[in-house]
Design a protein around this motif. Structure first.
Motif, PDB file in Angstrom:
ATOM      1  N   LYS A 191       0.825  -1.175   0.078  1.00  0.00           N
ATOM      2  CA  LYS A 191       0.026   0.071   0.245  1.00  0.00           C
ATOM      3  C   LYS A 191       0.748   1.440  -0.021  1.00  0.00           C
ATOM      4  O   LYS A 191       0.210   2.407  -0.042  1.00  0.00           O
ATOM      5  N   THR A 192       1.973   1.121   0.068  1.00  0.00           N
ATOM      6  CA  THR A 192       3.088   2.272   0.086  1.00  0.00           C
ATOM      7  C   THR A 192       3.088   3.052  -1.496  1.00  0.00           C
ATOM      8  O   THR A 192       3.213   2.416  -2.408  1.00  0.00           O
ATOM      9  N   PRO A 193       3.017   4.407  -1.317  1.00  0.00           N
ATOM     10  CA  PRO A 193       2.990   4.974  -2.336  1.00  0.00           C
ATOM     11  C   PRO A 193       4.570   5.122  -3.068  1.00  0.00           C
ATOM     12  O   PRO A 193       5.608   4.986  -2.155  1.00  0.00           O
ATOM     13  N   ASN A 194       4.605   5.170  -4.381  1.00  0.00           N
ATOM     14  CA  ASN A 194       6.006   5.100  -4.851  1.00  0.00           C
ATOM     15  C   ASN A 194       6.796   4.117  -4.557  1.00  0.00           C
ATOM     16  O   ASN A 194       8.109   4.158  -3.801  1.00  0.00           O
ATOM     17  N   LEU A 195       6.397   2.802  -4.357  1.00  0.00           N
ATOM     18  CA  LEU A 195       6.936   1.783  -4.019  1.00  0.00           C
ATOM     19  C   LEU A 195       8.273   1.330  -4.540  1.00  0.00           C
ATOM     20  O   LEU A 195       9.213   0.885  -3.776  1.00  0.00           O
ATOM     21  N   LEU A 219      11.756   0.524  -2.358  1.00  0.00           N
ATOM     22  CA  LEU A 219      12.617  -0.520  -2.734  1.00  0.00           C
ATOM     23  C   LEU A 219      14.171  -0.394  -2.892  1.00  0.00           C
ATOM     24  O   LEU A 219      15.035  -0.913  -2.253  1.00  0.00           O
ATOM     25  N   VAL A 220      14.063   0.587  -3.865  1.00  0.00           N
ATOM     26  CA  VAL A 220      15.592   1.074  -4.456  1.00  0.00           C
ATOM     27  C   VAL A 220      16.210   1.830  -3.084  1.00  0.00           C
ATOM     28  O   VAL A 220      17.301   1.430  -2.808  1.00  0.00           O
ATOM     29  N   HIS A 221      15.557   2.599  -2.307  1.00  0.00           N
ATOM     30  CA  HIS A 221      16.083   3.210  -1.319  1.00  0.00           C
ATOM     31  C   HIS A 221      16.482   2.359  -0.298  1.00  0.00           C
ATOM     32  O   HIS A 221      17.616   2.644   0.569  1.00  0.00           O
ATOM     33  N   SER A 222      15.656   1.193   0.043  1.00  0.00           N
ATOM     34  CA  SER A 222      16.249   0.149   1.059  1.00  0.00           C
ATOM     35  C   SER A 222      17.244  -0.733   0.659  1.00  0.00           C
ATOM     36  O   SER A 222      17.476  -1.612   1.708  1.00  0.00           O
ATOM     37  N   LEU A 223      17.505  -1.021  -0.542  1.00  0.00           N
ATOM     38  CA  LEU A 223      18.563  -1.937  -0.812  1.00  0.00           C
ATOM     39  C   LEU A 223      19.815  -1.798  -0.139  1.00  0.00           C
ATOM     40  O   LEU A 223      20.388  -2.667   0.367  1.00  0.00           O
ATOM     41  N   CYS A 224      20.346  -0.771  -0.382  1.00  0.00           N
ATOM     42  CA  CYS A 224      21.614  -0.526   0.293  1.00  0.00           C
ATOM     43  C   CYS A 224      21.679   0.994   0.797  1.00  0.00           C
ATOM     44  O   CYS A 224      22.648   1.815  -0.029  1.00  0.00           O
ATOM     45  N   PRO A 225      21.002   1.505   1.720  1.00  0.00           N
ATOM     46  CA  PRO A 225      21.153   3.005   2.147  1.00  0.00           C
ATOM     47  C   PRO A 225      22.254   3.589   2.327  1.00  0.00           C
ATOM     48  O   PRO A 225      22.470   4.828   2.295  1.00  0.00           O
ATOM     49  N   ASN A 226      23.332   2.733   2.628  1.00  0.00           N
ATOM     50  CA  ASN A 226      24.796   3.578   3.049  1.00  0.00           C
ATOM     51  C   ASN A 226      25.585   3.908   1.900  1.00  0.00           C
ATOM     52  O   ASN A 226      26.336   4.575   1.944  1.00  0.00           O
ATOM     53  N   ILE A 227      24.999   3.282   0.606  1.00  0.00           N
ATOM     54  CA  ILE A 227      25.606   3.985  -0.619  1.00  0.00           C
ATOM     55  C   ILE A 227      24.729   4.973  -1.250  1.00  0.00           C
ATOM     56  O   ILE A 227      23.648   4.730  -1.583  1.00  0.00           O
TER      57      ILE A 227
END
Length: 472
Positions: free
Chosen positions: A56-60, A64-72
């Motif tokens: 249900k999250t908008p701009n899913l 997901l891209v932001h959650s893959l490797c947030p340190n980079i």
């Protein structure tokens, strides 16, 4: 093995019993599923509710891209390709593969290894290996002899252990002798063994995510991708996406990167607000959609892993008529351009890769139909990767820039005329190049012409970047 001592010699006596182990329950080391060899599993109510919240999250896609490797920081398009590879496509038949292979090429220190390790942690069956310490048998299958008998046993390697998952290979350019072992598994999704009378075929339905550094540590824009890497053309053609990561000094991006690093190492919330106010310039439309503020909460790895597992198991999207038309037109354009430019050859594998990526884009949002917008997002990713590989690592080879025997003979005649007119036999490399351009002799790599004439004894090297013309 027991030792019997009769006072003079010690004789080794083997045990008359064969040892074996019977497994009642198998639990993998990541404590994710009860059976690591199968993707089907019962989802608990808590995980199902978490999957619904993500859905249900908008701009899913951006989340997901932001959650893959947030340190980079940055590399949104590269992360988008890696996320799509974790979801995979939808194979219609057993002979077709649904796994997506991705190759990351570029200068060191840009986070390629960390992104691969993040994919290995998030994947339901992820194996991370390094090419420096890998062998062909370690990748595929090792044949060992059992203790106390003459029987042979097969020990699975990394590709077999990662079946129905992903195998992340770092330092891919350091394992040239092992590339041949990957050819079968990357396309046929299996590994065939024929050793010591044992002939069998083991499943290896995996996505290969590889990272490679160029020769010498830094990418040379004047050379092709095959010249920068020790990777053969058959291997390159099996990768669905090839991303080129170059370390280009950019004041705007460097400021954003510094603020991101300072934010990671401090608890100052004001720096997050400053970063969100900065805007990227000259970016593609998809990357602008994937941009999120650094203060955005990411999806925890266990929940993201469950979401990907649920999508791979239960969501089987199909292409719509509009999406198929978009992919077909783009593929035909690539085929037409391939006749003019010396880029990576465009085969039907690229069309199948576009179909898999489009299906993965729909699967990412748990949809059963891949729409035209999904195909357009995939085309943005392909355009991003192909623009880099075409403009930076593969120079256009027009018919008038190739080195031919006619151009060599013409250039020799021009040198003879120049020597007879000016009575000058010593030329610098710059003088030779200027002379060739003035006579409309265009060559992609001028040093190849100089080396050719030097081998034939026409240009004699007397010191650095200086040659003497020998008239024969």
């Amino acid at each position: 093995v027991q030792g019997v001592d009769d006072g003079t010699t010690k004789i080794q006596v083997g045990t008359p019993f064969s040892l074996y182990m019977k497994a009642i329950t198998v639990i993998n080391n990541k404590h994710r599923y009860q059976n690591k060899s199968s993707m089907s599993t019962e989802i608990s109510l808590k995980n199902y509710l978490a999957i619904q919240d993500i859905y249900k999250t908008p701009n899913l896609f951006a989340l997901l891209v932001h959650s893959l490797c947030p340190n980079i920081y940055g590399h949104e398009i590269v992360k988008a390709g890696l996320i799509l590879s974790l979801f995979g496509g939808n194979a219609k038949r057993a002979q077709l593969r649904d796994d997506i292979h991705i190759l990351l090429v570029g200068d060191p220190g840009l986070g390629k290894s960390q992104m691969l390790q993040a994919c290995a942690r998030i994947s339901t069956k992820g194996v991370y290996i390094c090419g420096n310490s890998s062998t062909s048998s370690g990748l595929t299958v090792t044949l060992t002899k059992e203790t106390g008998s003459n029987d042979f046993a097969l020990e699975p390697g990394a590709l077999v252990l990662a079946d129905q998952g992903c195998c992340c290979i770092d330092e891919f350019d350091k394992m040239c002798s092992q590339h041949q072992a990957l050819l079968e598994s990357m396309e046929q999704q299996s590994i065939t063994v024929a050793k010591s009378g044992i002939i069998c075929s083991l499943p290896a339905r995996i996505s290969i995510l590889a990272a490679a550094n160029p020769i010498g540590g830094q990418y040379d824009n004047s050379k092709t991708i095959t010249e920068n890497l020790h990777i053969s053309q058959p291997i390159l053609s099996r990768f669905d996406l090839i991303f080129l990561l170059l370390d280009k000094p950019d004041e705007h991006f460097d400021n954003l990167l510094c603020k991101h690093i300072m934010t990671v190492h401090s608890s100052n919330a004001n720096s997050n607000e400053e970063v969100t106010k900065l805007v990227f310039h000259n970016e593609c439309a998809l990357r602008k959609k994937l941009m999120l503020p650094l203060s955005t909460e990411i999806i925890p790895q266990p929940i993201l892993r469950n979401y990907i597992s649920y999508a791979r198991e239960y969501v089987k999207p199909k292409l719509s008529v509009e999406a198929a038309a978009v992919l077909q037109n783009y593929y035909l354009e690539l085929r037409a351009k391939n006749k003019q430019f010396g880029s990576i050859p465009i085969f039907n594998r690229q069309l199948e890769a576009m179909i898999r990526l489009t299906e993965a884009r729909a699967k990412l949002e748990l949809r059963m139909e891949a729409t035209e917008s999904d195909a357009l997002d995939v085309l943005d990713i392909l355009q991003y990767s192909m623009t880099d590989t075409t403009d930076c690592c593969i120079m256009p080879l027009h018919s008038d820039t190739k080195l031919t025997n006619k151009k060599i003979k013409t250039f020799i005649k021009i040198l003879e005329k120049k020597v007879n007119t000016d009575k000058k036999q010593i030329f610098s490399v710059k003088d030779l190049e200027t002379l060739a351009i003035s006579e409309n002799i265009l060559i992609t790599d001028f040093t190849v012409l100089i080396l050719k004439l030097n081998e034939e004894g026409i240009l004699l090297k007397i010191r650095k970047d200086t040659y003497k013309f020998i008239n024969k």
